[in-house]
Every structure is written in C-alpha cells, then in structure tokens.
Design an enzyme around this catalytic site. Structure first.
Site, PDB file in Angstrom:
ATOM      1  N   ARG A  36      26.116 -20.762  20.877  1.00  0.00           N
ATOM      2  CA  ARG A  36      24.970 -20.468  20.388  1.00  0.00           C
ATOM      3  C   ARG A  36      24.100 -19.773  21.299  1.00  0.00           C
ATOM      4  O   ARG A  36      23.177 -18.781  20.610  1.00  0.00           O
ATOM      5  CB  ARG A  36      24.172 -21.775  19.813  1.00  0.00           C
ATOM      6  CG  ARG A  36      24.939 -22.507  18.885  1.00  0.00           C
ATOM      7  CD  ARG A  36      24.170 -23.538  18.137  1.00  0.00           C
ATOM      8  NE  ARG A  36      24.711 -23.902  16.933  1.00  0.00           N
ATOM      9  CZ  ARG A  36      24.480 -24.837  16.123  1.00  0.00           C
ATOM     10  NH1 ARG A  36      23.825 -26.246  16.755  1.00  0.00           N
ATOM     11  NH2 ARG A  36      25.181 -25.188  14.927  1.00  0.00           N
ATOM     12  N   GLY A 375      24.995 -26.328   7.334  1.00  0.00           N
ATOM     13  CA  GLY A 375      23.934 -26.366   6.013  1.00  0.00           C
ATOM     14  C   GLY A 375      23.397 -25.120   5.571  1.00  0.00           C
ATOM     15  O   GLY A 375      23.416 -24.883   4.307  1.00  0.00           O
TER      16      GLY A 375
END
Ligand code: AMP
Length: 396
Positions: A36, A375
């Site tokens: 990330r 999500g």
C-alpha cells in the site's frame, strides 16, 4: 464523467493535503507488507517533483478514536523515508493536528514531505464531523484523494476536507475509476463477471447491478450452495446463507429476464470436514452426500468456466471459487486465475480475496487491473457513488 487529477491543477509551491491508504498489516511494530505504501509512491513523487509541499494523511487499523500507539503511523513514516530517499517529517501528537503540526506544515519548503499521525486517533474522523475536517483543511491549499480503499467512507480525511479545499484525485484513484468505470459503463463484449466467496447476502446488490451490464454471470465458491438450495438441490453440510435462498431464486429469474447467461458449477469437490486434510471426492451438484460439504468447484465446472472465459473480452472477478486458502481446495480458484492470466480480455480483479488469490498463484502481473480496495470496489461494482470520489472536481 472524468475527475480532475493532480495533473490538471497547479501544485507548485502549494501545500497539498494528500490522503493515502497506509493501512498496512503490522506485526510486533513491523510492517509485514508495504504494497500500500509503494502503491502510493507515484502520486507522492509526482507532487515532490512538481514542487508541492506534501502533507500526507492516512488511517491505520481501528484505534477507535483514541491515541492508541499500537496504531501509530511512525513505522510508515520510516518506511516512506527509505522508499523516497528523503526525510519525511513526522511527530506523533494525539490530536493529529496541533500547533506544532500547523507550524511544521506552514514551514514546509517546495518538495518537502510530512506525515500526520493516524487520523483515526480522533473520534470525529469516522463521523465526518466538520470541526476536524476544518482542522485538517487549514493545513493545506489543495486536497488530493488517493485512498481508494477508504473512498466508500465519508470521513473527515476522505470527504469532509473537500468542503473547505479544492479537491482532485491522485493516480491510484484515477486508475481505479478508469478500469472499474470502463468495465461497467463501456465494456468490450462479451462481458463476463465471476462472483464467488462465502456469503451471497453481502454480494446480492453487486449481482443485481452486474445483471444489468454483463452477458454472462458465473457464480462459484460458497455462495453457489445457496443457489443450489434455491434450485431444490440437497447440499449436504455445505455453507448456506439461509436468509438469502429466496433472493438467490429471484436473481436466477432476473438473469433469465435480462437475457444474461447464468453459469453455476455443475460439479463440486466435497469434503467431510472443513479441513485441508479431510477425505474428499468430486461429485455432480445433485449428488452431494448428506454428510459432506462443497469446498471447491469440480473439473467439469472448471472446463465450462474456462470455455466461457476464453470468449470474453472483459472479465470482472470478485470472490474465490472455493476455499483457496487450503491447498487441497484451491484448484478451482487457481484454474480461474490461470484462465484469466492467459486471456486476451481486459481482466479486472475486485479487491480482497480474489486479489490475494491472484497474487498467491503468481498471476498478478498478468491482469489488466487489480483493485486495491475490497469494500470500495464492491460498492463501485454495486453502482454506488463513493463519497471520497464524489467530492472530487470534474474535468470541464
Ligand atoms: P468473501 O469474503 O465473501 O469473498 O468470501 C471469501 C471466503 O470464502 C474465502 O475465505 C473462502 O475460503 C471462502 N469460501 C469459498 N468457497 C467456499 C466454500 N465452498 N465453503 C466455504 N467457504 C468458502
């Protein structure tokens, strides 16, 4: 609809508040996977190279609105320094924005970088309370959102700050919107979606939206058994999402009405127990023994799915075809990943488990796009407007 990016605005000499997703996995105070952080580098480096004063912000974990040092971003600041090869100013203050932080931000020179402490140390963050959004906003002159993983949340640092600052996207969000958006709005056909994973309930809104867009919908993984049940089949001890049986039946009807080909597994790999070393056997879907559970799709299903994928021009995949974490039940998921890797289609992997599977089997660099948000990518595929993207300015 195109969103402005950092390329579309002047950043030189400007204090740029850049929201990243530095929510990295940690163990004993050490970062175990920095993907990330490396994924955020292109936007950070662009801003440095173009003379911006870079103020980074992110959340990590769930400190529940308290300054819990287990979730400090200090290790991220250190890793960033190594990766960027330059100093990253970081001072851990429980209130995230303090006079000292305001002073540091004001004194930044062009090309310098600072990182704020975990924004979730403040309880206002996840409630998107204007007070904290204003405190953050006063540090900068431009807001750049590059945290796709939290773009489906309206928080102070992902959406609220845009009430006070001009807002544009970074390169990560630009890429996500381009690939996910193009697949949904402008797909090369045939357009095939593969949905898997454990619970149908979670994915029903996604399936409903995809039924309006795709030519073929392939269902695999744990959710197949709820569909089998809706078809009147016996599923032994397989995972069942009981409250969703009727909805599964309705989705099958909707697919038919929409002229979408719905492909369910025709055979499954069954096991006595939810265990990698359990006794297993392949059976047709209408022959699942009463004391066994379906753990993976069988070879006939793999064949059918591969044929369908070979014809596709666009594929979106979300959710594994079986319990891929167990090597003895990973074959179906692996074969799908392989078929996608060998395909000429635009292959878009929704985040979470399918992304993990593609990585695990070594096919990550063969995919057109692997979404960084679990999500968030599901909500995007559901057709929802993501607050962290909605606040960004549109190109004229
Ligand atoms: P989801 O979070 O809904 O995408 O579900 C992902 C999880 O579904 C993975 O951890 C898989 O192990 C699990 N899964 C896939 N197929 C099955 C199955 N047949 N039975 C139980 N769990 C499954």
């Amino acid at each position: 609809m195109m969103k402005k990016t950092v390329r579309d605005v002047e950043v030189k000499g400007k204090k740029v508040l850049l929201r990243c997703d530095f929510n990295v996995p940690m163990q004993d105070g050490k970062i175990t996977d920095d993907i990330r952080i490396t994924a955020a580098l292109p936007t950070i480096e662009y801003l440095i190279d173009h003379g911006a004063k870079v103020i980074l912000m992110s959340h990590m974990g769930r400190p529940k609105g308290e300054a819990n040092m287990e979730y400090t971003l200090k290790p991220v600041a250190e890793r960033l320094e190594e990766l960027l090869g330059k100093e990253v100013f970081f001072t851990s203050v429980p209130e995230v924005v303090s006079q000292q932080i305001i002073d540091t931000a004001a004194a930044l020179e062009n090309g310098q970088v600072m990182l704020l402490e975990n924004v979730r140390f403040r309880k206002e963050e996840t409630k998107n309370e204007p007070g904290f959004a204003k405190e953050l906003a006063q540090l900068g002159e431009l807001f750049v959102n590059d945290a796709f993983g939290t773009a489906h949340r309206a928080h102070c640092s992902t959406a609220g700050v845009a009430d006070y600052l001009p807002a544009v996207s970074g390169f990560l969000i630009e890429k996500e919107v381009k690939f996910l958006g193009d697949a949904l709005e402008n797909p090369k056909r045939p357009f095939v979606a593969i949905m898997g994973g454990a619970k149908v309930g979670d994915k029903i809104p996604v399936i409903e939206n995809l039924l309006k867009k795709v030519d073929t919908l392939i269902i695999g993984g744990g959710m197949s058994y709820t569909f089998f049940k809706a078809m009147g089949l016996e599923i032994g001890t397989s995972i069942l999402d009981e409250p969703s049986i009727d909805l599964a039946g309705e989705l099958m009807k909707k697919a038919e009405q929409a002229g979408v080909k719905l492909l369910l597994p025709v055979d499954v790999v069954c096991a006595k127990e939810f265990d990698n070393n359990s006794e297993k056997k392949v059976c047709d879907r209408d022959q699942i023994p009463a004391d066994m559970m379906g753990m993976d799709i069988g070879p006939k299903s793999v064949q059918l799915i591969s044929e369908e994928l070979a014809k596709a021009k666009t594929v979106v995949w979300n959710g594994p075809a079986g319990v891929f974490e167990m090597p003895n039940f990973a074959e179906g998921t692996k074969k799908i990943a392989e078929a996608l890797a060998n395909s000429q289609a635009a292959t878009i992997i929704g985040g979470g488990d399918s992304a993990a599977a593609v990585e695990q089997f070594g096919y990550a660099d063969k995919m057109t796009h692997i979404s960084t948000g679990g999500g968030a990518s599901l909500e995007f595929l559901e057709g929802k407007v993501l607050p962290g993207i909605a606040v960004l300015e549109e190109k004229e």
